[in-house]
Structure formats: structure tokens, C-alpha cells
Design a protein around this motif. Structure first.
Motif, PDB file in Angstrom:
ATOM      1  N   ALA A  23      13.844  -6.446  -4.897  1.00 16.96           N
ATOM      2  CA  ALA A  23      12.816  -5.619  -4.260  1.00 16.96           C
ATOM      3  C   ALA A  23      13.416  -4.284  -3.835  1.00 16.96           C
ATOM      4  CB  ALA A  23      12.269  -6.349  -3.033  1.00 16.96           C
ATOM      5  N   TYR A  24      12.639  -3.215  -3.962  1.00 15.20           N
ATOM      6  CA  TYR A  24      13.080  -1.914  -3.465  1.00 15.20           C
ATOM      7  C   TYR A  24      11.868  -1.028  -3.168  1.00 15.20           C
ATOM      8  CZ  TYR A  24      12.549  -0.258  -8.316  1.00 15.20           C
ATOM      9  OH  TYR A  24      12.051   0.053  -9.554  1.00 15.20           O
ATOM     10  N   ILE A  25      12.092  -0.041  -2.320  1.00 14.81           N
ATOM     11  CA  ILE A  25      11.007   0.740  -1.718  1.00 14.81           C
ATOM     12  C   ILE A  25      10.199   1.551  -2.733  1.00 14.81           C
ATOM     13  CG2 ILE A  25      12.417   2.762  -1.098  1.00 14.81           C
ATOM     14  CD1 ILE A  25       9.861   1.205   1.264  1.00 14.81           C
ATOM     15  N   GLU A  26      10.845   2.146  -3.707  1.00 13.98           N
ATOM     16  CA  GLU A  26      10.111   2.967  -4.680  1.00 13.98           C
ATOM     17  C   GLU A  26       9.140   2.113  -5.492  1.00 13.98           C
ATOM     18  OE1 GLU A  26      10.109   6.173  -4.539  1.00 13.98           O
ATOM     19  OE2 GLU A  26      11.759   6.270  -3.121  1.00 13.98           O
ATOM     20  N   ARG A  27       9.550   0.915  -5.837  1.00 13.55           N
ATOM     21  CA  ARG A  27       8.659   0.016  -6.579  1.00 13.55           C
ATOM     22  C   ARG A  27       7.452  -0.354  -5.728  1.00 13.55           C
ATOM     23  NH1 ARG A  27       9.341  -4.354 -10.491  1.00 13.55           N
ATOM     24  NH2 ARG A  27       7.223  -5.012 -10.943  1.00 13.55           N
ATOM     25  N   LEU A  28       7.696  -0.641  -4.464  1.00 14.13           N
ATOM     26  CA  LEU A  28       6.585  -0.940  -3.558  1.00 14.13           C
ATOM     27  C   LEU A  28       5.643   0.255  -3.469  1.00 14.13           C
ATOM     28  CD1 LEU A  28       5.103  -2.668  -1.469  1.00 14.13           C
ATOM     29  CD2 LEU A  28       6.703  -1.791   0.244  1.00 14.13           C
ATOM     30  N   ASP A  29       6.182   1.434  -3.367  1.00 18.33           N
ATOM     31  CA  ASP A  29       5.371   2.646  -3.277  1.00 18.33           C
ATOM     32  C   ASP A  29       4.486   2.791  -4.515  1.00 18.33           C
ATOM     33  OD1 ASP A  29       4.388   5.070  -2.310  1.00 18.33           O
ATOM     34  OD2 ASP A  29       6.078   6.219  -3.088  1.00 18.33           O
ATOM     35  N   ARG A  30       5.048   2.636  -5.701  1.00 15.76           N
ATOM     36  CA  ARG A  30       4.263   2.746  -6.940  1.00 15.76           C
ATOM     37  C   ARG A  30       3.160   1.690  -7.002  1.00 15.76           C
ATOM     38  NH1 ARG A  30       9.372   3.122  -9.621  1.00 15.76           N
ATOM     39  NH2 ARG A  30       9.007   1.040 -10.453  1.00 15.76           N
ATOM     40  N   GLU A  31       3.505   0.464  -6.669  1.00 14.28           N
ATOM     41  CA  GLU A  31       2.532  -0.630  -6.738  1.00 14.28           C
ATOM     42  C   GLU A  31       1.414  -0.453  -5.714  1.00 14.28           C
ATOM     43  OE1 GLU A  31       2.558  -3.291  -8.863  1.00 14.28           O
ATOM     44  OE2 GLU A  31       4.491  -2.898  -9.810  1.00 14.28           O
ATOM     45  N   MET A  32       1.757   0.016  -4.524  1.00 11.37           N
ATOM     46  CA  MET A  32       0.737   0.185  -3.490  1.00 11.37           C
ATOM     47  C   MET A  32      -0.318   1.202  -3.908  1.00 11.37           C
ATOM     48  SD  MET A  32       0.958  -1.908  -1.029  1.00 11.37           S
ATOM     49  CE  MET A  32      -0.121  -1.129   0.155  1.00 11.37           C
ATOM     50  N   GLN A  33       0.052   2.194  -4.688  1.00 11.65           N
ATOM     51  CA  GLN A  33      -0.922   3.180  -5.166  1.00 11.65           C
ATOM     52  C   GLN A  33      -2.000   2.508  -6.014  1.00 11.65           C
ATOM     53  OE1 GLN A  33      -0.677   6.102  -3.692  1.00 11.65           O
ATOM     54  NE2 GLN A  33       1.169   5.230  -2.803  1.00 11.65           N
ATOM     55  N   ILE A  34      -1.622   1.477  -6.729  1.00 11.82           N
ATOM     56  CA  ILE A  34      -2.563   0.749  -7.591  1.00 11.82           C
ATOM     57  C   ILE A  34      -3.438  -0.201  -6.779  1.00 11.82           C
ATOM     58  CG2 ILE A  34      -2.729  -0.931  -9.483  1.00 11.82           C
ATOM     59  CD1 ILE A  34      -0.031   0.223 -10.475  1.00 11.82           C
ATOM     60  N   LEU A  85       7.186   4.621   4.441  1.00 13.80           N
ATOM     61  CA  LEU A  85       5.902   4.812   3.765  1.00 13.80           C
ATOM     62  C   LEU A  85       4.803   4.161   4.587  1.00 13.80           C
ATOM     63  CD1 LEU A  85       7.003   3.566   0.236  1.00 13.80           C
ATOM     64  CD2 LEU A  85       6.866   5.934   0.985  1.00 13.80           C
ATOM     65  N   TYR A  86       3.642   4.777   4.567  1.00 12.75           N
ATOM     66  CA  TYR A  86       2.475   4.202   5.230  1.00 12.75           C
ATOM     67  C   TYR A  86       1.332   4.159   4.226  1.00 12.75           C
ATOM     68  CZ  TYR A  86       4.899   5.613   9.506  1.00 12.75           C
ATOM     69  OH  TYR A  86       5.814   5.790  10.502  1.00 12.75           O
ATOM     70  N   ASN A  87       0.583   3.073   4.198  1.00 15.60           N
ATOM     71  CA  ASN A  87      -0.612   3.059   3.363  1.00 15.60           C
ATOM     72  C   ASN A  87      -1.843   3.474   4.162  1.00 15.60           C
ATOM     73  OD1 ASN A  87      -0.954   0.724   4.887  1.00 15.60           O
ATOM     74  ND2 ASN A  87      -1.970  -0.377   3.236  1.00 15.60           N
ATOM     75  N   LYS A  88      -1.702   3.571   5.453  1.00 12.60           N
ATOM     76  CA  LYS A  88      -2.776   4.028   6.343  1.00 12.60           C
ATOM     77  C   LYS A  88      -2.192   5.127   7.218  1.00 12.60           C
ATOM     78  CE  LYS A  88      -5.455   0.471   5.186  1.00 12.60           C
ATOM     79  NZ  LYS A  88      -6.662   0.572   4.454  1.00 12.60           N
ATOM     80  N   LYS A  89      -2.890   5.501   8.271  1.00 19.07           N
ATOM     81  CA  LYS A  89      -2.319   6.495   9.176  1.00 19.07           C
ATOM     82  C   LYS A  89      -1.041   5.932   9.809  1.00 19.07           C
ATOM     83  CE  LYS A  89      -5.229   4.990  12.951  1.00 19.07           C
ATOM     84  NZ  LYS A  89      -6.308   5.274  13.840  1.00 19.07           N
ATOM     85  N   PRO A  90      -0.129   6.806  10.225  1.00 22.05           N
ATOM     86  CA  PRO A  90       1.114   6.330  10.840  1.00 22.05           C
ATOM     87  C   PRO A  90       0.852   5.414  12.034  1.00 22.05           C
ATOM     88  CG  PRO A  90       1.275   8.648  10.329  1.00 22.05           C
ATOM     89  CD  PRO A  90      -0.161   8.247  10.065  1.00 22.05           C
ATOM     90  N   PHE A  91       1.765   4.513  12.259  1.00 21.31           N
ATOM     91  CA  PHE A  91       1.658   3.584  13.372  1.00 21.31           C
ATOM     92  C   PHE A  91       1.801   4.328  14.692  1.00 21.31           C
ATOM     93  CE2 PHE A  91       1.378   0.558  10.376  1.00 21.31           C
ATOM     94  CZ  PHE A  91       2.119  -0.614  10.473  1.00 21.31           C
ATOM     95  N   ALA A 147       6.231   0.519   5.370  1.00 21.58           N
ATOM     96  CA  ALA A 147       7.356   0.031   4.568  1.00 21.58           C
ATOM     97  C   ALA A 147       8.564   0.907   4.861  1.00 21.58           C
ATOM     98  CB  ALA A 147       6.998   0.076   3.091  1.00 21.58           C
ATOM     99  N   ILE A 148       9.667   0.273   5.188  1.00 23.63           N
ATOM    100  CA  ILE A 148      10.885   0.986   5.525  1.00 23.63           C
ATOM    101  C   ILE A 148      11.915   0.726   4.437  1.00 23.63           C
ATOM    102  CG2 ILE A 148      12.773   1.199   7.187  1.00 23.63           C
ATOM    103  CD1 ILE A 148      10.787   0.099   9.301  1.00 23.63           C
ATOM    104  N   GLY A 149      12.419   1.798   3.870  1.00 23.68           N
ATOM    105  CA  GLY A 149      13.497   1.669   2.888  1.00 23.68           C
ATOM    106  C   GLY A 149      14.808   2.023   3.554  1.00 23.68           C
ATOM    107  N   THR A 150      15.793   1.173   3.372  1.00 21.64           N
ATOM    108  CA  THR A 150      17.079   1.415   4.007  1.00 21.64           C
ATOM    109  C   THR A 150      18.214   1.013   3.085  1.00 21.64           C
ATOM    110  OG1 THR A 150      18.264   1.182   6.083  1.00 21.64           O
ATOM    111  CG2 THR A 150      17.207  -0.792   5.211  1.00 21.64           C
ATOM    112  N   ASN A 151      19.400   1.379   3.433  1.00 20.17           N
ATOM    113  CA  ASN A 151      20.569   1.181   2.597  1.00 20.17           C
ATOM    114  C   ASN A 151      21.141  -0.220   2.807  1.00 20.17           C
ATOM    115  OD1 ASN A 151      22.569   1.758   0.789  1.00 20.17           O
ATOM    116  ND2 ASN A 151      23.731   3.059   2.179  1.00 20.17           N
ATOM    117  N   ILE A 152      20.736  -1.152   1.970  1.00 21.46           N
ATOM    118  CA  ILE A 152      21.193  -2.534   2.034  1.00 21.46           C
ATOM    119  C   ILE A 152      21.947  -2.823   0.750  1.00 21.46           C
ATOM    120  CG2 ILE A 152      20.507  -4.950   2.232  1.00 21.46           C
ATOM    121  CD1 ILE A 152      17.807  -3.881   3.394  1.00 21.46           C
ATOM    122  N   GLY A 164       1.390  -4.610   9.443  1.00 20.25           N
ATOM    123  CA  GLY A 164       2.570  -5.230   8.863  1.00 20.25           C
ATOM    124  C   GLY A 164       3.701  -4.239   8.671  1.00 20.25           C
ATOM    125  N   ILE A 165       4.906  -4.773   8.697  1.00 19.78           N
ATOM    126  CA  ILE A 165       6.106  -3.986   8.432  1.00 19.78           C
ATOM    127  C   ILE A 165       6.886  -4.703   7.337  1.00 19.78           C
ATOM    128  CG2 ILE A 165       8.292  -3.104   9.355  1.00 19.78           C
ATOM    129  CD1 ILE A 165       6.963  -3.266  12.162  1.00 19.78           C
TER     130      ILE A 165
END
Length: 144
Positions: A115-126, A7-13, A137-142, A102-103
């Protein structure tokens, strides 16, 4: 280890940043434990010149996971509250011109109150009007 979501909140790196992100999580296998990821990340980042951990304030013992070349990295692998604290620390470093981007690397799947990626995605929209650091933000299988 696979990158499952970016996920990116700005243009891709830039391409260099994407290569750094892929290097960070270049673990064999589909899923790694938190302890395996922490050990691997520390070894690989230090070998590539990252400061691990990175102490960003001279009077406090506060740190982010690592930093190099104006990029800050956080691995919020525990309680969901750590994710937002790490986000705040990255934003602080950005506001003080310590880093330019930041990464965040966190799990894709919710597990308890971690912590998990979908929650970060929802919160970042706000909070896009408050959190203005260019962030990947990178979501991976941990696994726990």
C-alpha cells in the motif's frame, strides 16, 4: 517522523483531528520500520484512550486498527489489497454511524505490491461517489 503528504477526500478535518494525526506519527527520525510503527502506535494510542484494535461488528472478528471519539484509524502497511479492504471497513463503520471520519496512514513510496499514498490518491478519484466517509490519508516515510 515527518508527515510527507496529507490527502483529504472532503474538507480538511478540525484542528483537534489534525493534532491527533500528528500525535500518531510523532516518532523520532526520518524513517521507521513497519514493526517499529506498529509497536509505537499501539502503545501511544492505548495510552490516549483509543481502542486498539477496534472490533466493529459483534458477530464477526473484523477490526480496524483503532477508534476513539468517532474517528476510525487504519494502518494498511502490507499488501495493496489491505488498503482497499481497510477503506471498505472504514466506510462500513461510517455507514453504520460507528465513526464519523477515518484516518489512513500508509507509506509514501511504492515498494513491491504494498500500500502507498499515491495509489490511494488515484483510486479515491475514481471511487468518490462510493466512498463518502470524510477521510484523511497520511503518507509517511515507512521502510519495509
Amino acid at each position: 517522523m515527518d508527515i510527507d503528504k496529507i490527502l483529504y477526500n472532503k474538507k480538511p478535518f478540525h484542528q483537534d483531528d489534525q493534532e491527533i494525526m500528528r500525535m500518531i506519527i510523532d516518532l523520532p527520525g526520518q524513517s521507521v520500520s513497519v514493526s517499529e510503527l506498529k509497536k509505537y502506535t499501539k502503545k501511544e494510542l492505548e495510552a490516549r484512550g483509543w481502542i486498539y484494535p477496534f472490533r466493529y461488528h459483534p458477530k464477526l472478528s473484523n477490526t480496524i486498527t483503532a477508534a476513539r471519539d468517532k474517528t476510525g484509524l487504519c494502518l494498511p502497511l502490507g499488501n495493496i489489497a489491505r488498503l482497499f479492504y481497510d477503506l471498505l471497513k472504514l466506510q462500513y463503520c461510517y455507514s453504520k454511524n460507528i465513526i464519523e471520519r477515518g484516518i489512513i496512514i500508509c507509506p509514501i513510496a511504492p515498494e513491491g505490491n504494498r500500500a502507498y499514498i499515491e495509489r490511494l490518491d488515484r483510486e479515491m478519484q475514481i471511487y468518490l461517489s462510493v466512498i463518502d466517509i470524510p477521510l484523511c490519508a497520511i503518507g509517511t516515510n515507512i521502510r519495509g
